[in-house]
Write an enzyme that holds these catalytic residues in place. Structure first.
Site, mmCIF file in Angstrom:
data_model
loop_
_atom_site.group_PDB
_atom_site.id
_atom_site.type_symbol
_atom_site.label_atom_id
_atom_site.label_comp_id
_atom_site.label_asym_id
_atom_site.label_seq_id
_atom_site.Cartn_x
_atom_site.Cartn_y
_atom_site.Cartn_z
ATOM 1 N N GLU A 269 0.851 -4.284 1.829
ATOM 2 C CA GLU A 269 -0.163 -4.224 0.703
ATOM 3 C C GLU A 269 0.499 -3.652 -0.317
ATOM 4 O O GLU A 269 1.105 -2.752 -0.658
ATOM 5 C CB GLU A 269 -1.548 -3.221 1.087
ATOM 6 C CG GLU A 269 -2.148 -3.946 2.572
ATOM 7 C CD GLU A 269 -3.352 -2.924 2.835
ATOM 8 O OE1 GLU A 269 -3.453 -1.987 2.182
ATOM 9 O OE2 GLU A 269 -4.065 -3.559 3.847
ATOM 10 N N HIS A 288 -8.216 -4.760 0.983
ATOM 11 C CA HIS A 288 -8.463 -3.500 1.503
ATOM 12 C C HIS A 288 -9.514 -2.950 0.818
ATOM 13 O O HIS A 288 -9.391 -1.916 0.066
ATOM 14 C CB HIS A 288 -7.249 -2.654 1.520
ATOM 15 C CG HIS A 288 -7.184 -1.551 2.646
ATOM 16 N ND1 HIS A 288 -6.008 -1.199 3.017
ATOM 17 C CD2 HIS A 288 -8.239 -0.861 3.042
ATOM 18 C CE1 HIS A 288 -6.306 -0.222 3.905
ATOM 19 N NE2 HIS A 288 -7.668 -0.039 3.979
#
Length: 329
Positions: A269, A288
Site C-alpha cells: 500500500e 484501506h
C-alpha cells in the site's frame, strides 16, 4: 512508572490528528509534533532522534526498533487503531515501554465497510457502475443473492460480531473461527463457532477476514486454503493484506474458483500502478479506509490520546488495551 512532571511532548506519526484527540492533548498542555505529509520510517526515526519525545501516537508509518532506541525519553506508545504490525513491540518491551491500542473505536466503521464490500462484490456493483459510465448498458445476470448462503468469519472480535448480526438479519447462516473462542454457540445468538480454519473454509460461501497480522496469520490464506473454499465463493478482506497470499488470490479470481473479492487492504500500500488486482473486473478495491470515517477517526484519536496521557500522568488505561502487558508489572 513515574508521572511526567513537565508538559509532555507527543509525536503523532501522521500529518494530523482528529480534533477530539488534539483537544485532549492540548488540555494537558502537551507539545504536539506531527510527521510531515509523505513521511515514512526514516522521518519517524529522525524526529525521535532529534526531539525529546515522551509519547508516540502511531498511525501507519513504521515505528522501528532503531527509532525507539533513538529516543531515550520515550515512555509510552499508543496505536491509533488496533493493528500493531508497524510497531516493533519487542523493542518497546525491552525498554519497558507499554504499547496501547484503541479497541472498538473503529469497529462500527470497519464492519460497515465489510458489509459494503460484500454487497458490492456479490452484485458486481463496481463493474456495472464502470460499464454504465462508459456508455454500455451491461446488466449483470450473475450476481450472488446472499440470503441462505453461509458467511464464514475468520476472527470474531468486535468487527466480526457486528458483521454477523447484520448477516443473520439478511437470512445468512453464520459460522466463525477464532482461536480465543471455544467451538459451539457464539457470543452472538445464531453464530456457530468452529474449531479450526480448515473446518471453516469449506462451509464459507462468503469468507470475511478479521484477524490481526502477525507471524501466525501472515499468508494464513494461502493457495491450499483458498482451494478449500467452495467454488464461486466471495472473499472480503478489511483486516490486513498480508493475511492473504496475493498471488494465490489472483490465480483463484482469474480461474473462477473465487467469483469475486472485496478488498480494503492489500499486501503493498498504496497499490502500485498496473497491479494485477486492479485489472480484474471481479475485484472491488478501496484504499484501506474501512476505519477512516470521521466518527471512527475521532474515537481513535481520543482514545489514543487518553492512553498516552493516562500513562504519563500516572493513571494507566485499561490493561486490556496494552499489547505487551508484561511491562505493566
Amino acid at each position: 512508572m513515574t508521572a511526567t512532571t513537565h508538559p509532555p511532548t507527543v509525536f503523532v506519526t501522521a500529518p494530523r490528528l482528529a480534533p477530539a484527540g488534539l483537544q485532549r492533548l492540548q488540555a494537558a498542555h502537551c507539545r504536539v509534533l506531527y510527521l510531515q505529509e509523505g513521511g515514512g520510517e526514516a522521518e519517524v526515526a529522525a524526529v525521535l532522534a532529534r526531539e525529546s519525545v515522551d509519547a508516540v501516537i502511531s498511525r501507519t508509518a513504521t515505528l522501528s526498533a532503531a527509532a525507539i532506541a533513538a529516543c531515550p525519553t520515550l515512555k509510552v506508545i499508543s496505536k491509533h487503531g488496533v493493528g500493531v504490525s508497524n510497531i516493533d513491540v519487542a523493542a518497546a518491551s525491552q525498554r519497558g515501554i507499554p504499547v496501547y491500542v484503541t479497541p472498538g473505536a473503529n469497529a462500527q466503521s470497519v464492519a460497515e465497510m465489510t458489509l459494503g464490500l460484500m454487497f458490492a462484490a456479490a452484485r458486481r456493483i463496481a463493474w456495472m457502475d464502470a460499464e454504465l459510465r462508459a456508455g454500455r448498458w451491461s446488466r449483470a445476470q450473475d450476481g450472488l443473492e446472499l440470503s441462505g448462503r453461509t458467511l464464514g468469519l475468520l476472527g470474531f472480535g468486535q468487527v466480526g460480531q457486528r458483521v454477523a448480526r447484520v448477516a443473520l438479519a439478511l437470512g445468512m447462516q453464520v459460522v466463525a473461527f477464532d482461536p480465543a473462542c471455544a467451538p459451539g454457540p457464539g457470543t452472538v445468538a445464531g453464530v456457530r463457532m468452529l474449531g479450526s480454519v480448515d473446518e471453516l473454509l469449506p462451509l464459507s460461501d462468503v469468507l470475511s477476514l478479521h484477524v490481526p497480522l502477525n507471524a501466525r496469520t501472515r499468508h494464513l490464506l494461502d493457495a491450499g486454503r483458498i482451494a478449500q473454499l467452495p467454488r464461486g465463493a466471495l472473499l472480503v478482506n478489511t483486516a490486513r493484506g498480508e493475511v492473504v497470499d496475493e498471488a494465490a488470490l489472483i490465480d483463484a479470481l482469474r480461474s473462477g474458483h473465487l467469483a469475486a473479492a472485496g478488498l480494503d487492504t492489500m499486501a503493498e500500500e498504496p497499490l502500485p500502478a498496473g497491479h494485477a488486482l486492479a485489472a480484474l473486473d471481479n475485484v472491488v478495491l478501496t484504499p484501506h479506509v474501512g476505519g477512516s470515517t470521521p466518527a471512527a477517526l475521532a474515537a481513535m484519536a481520543d482514545m489514543a490520546a487518553a492512553n498516552v496521557l493516562g500513562w504519563l500522568q500516572g493513571s494507566p488505561a485499561d490493561p486490556s488495551h496494552c499489547v505487551n502487558p508484561e511491562v505493566l508489572r
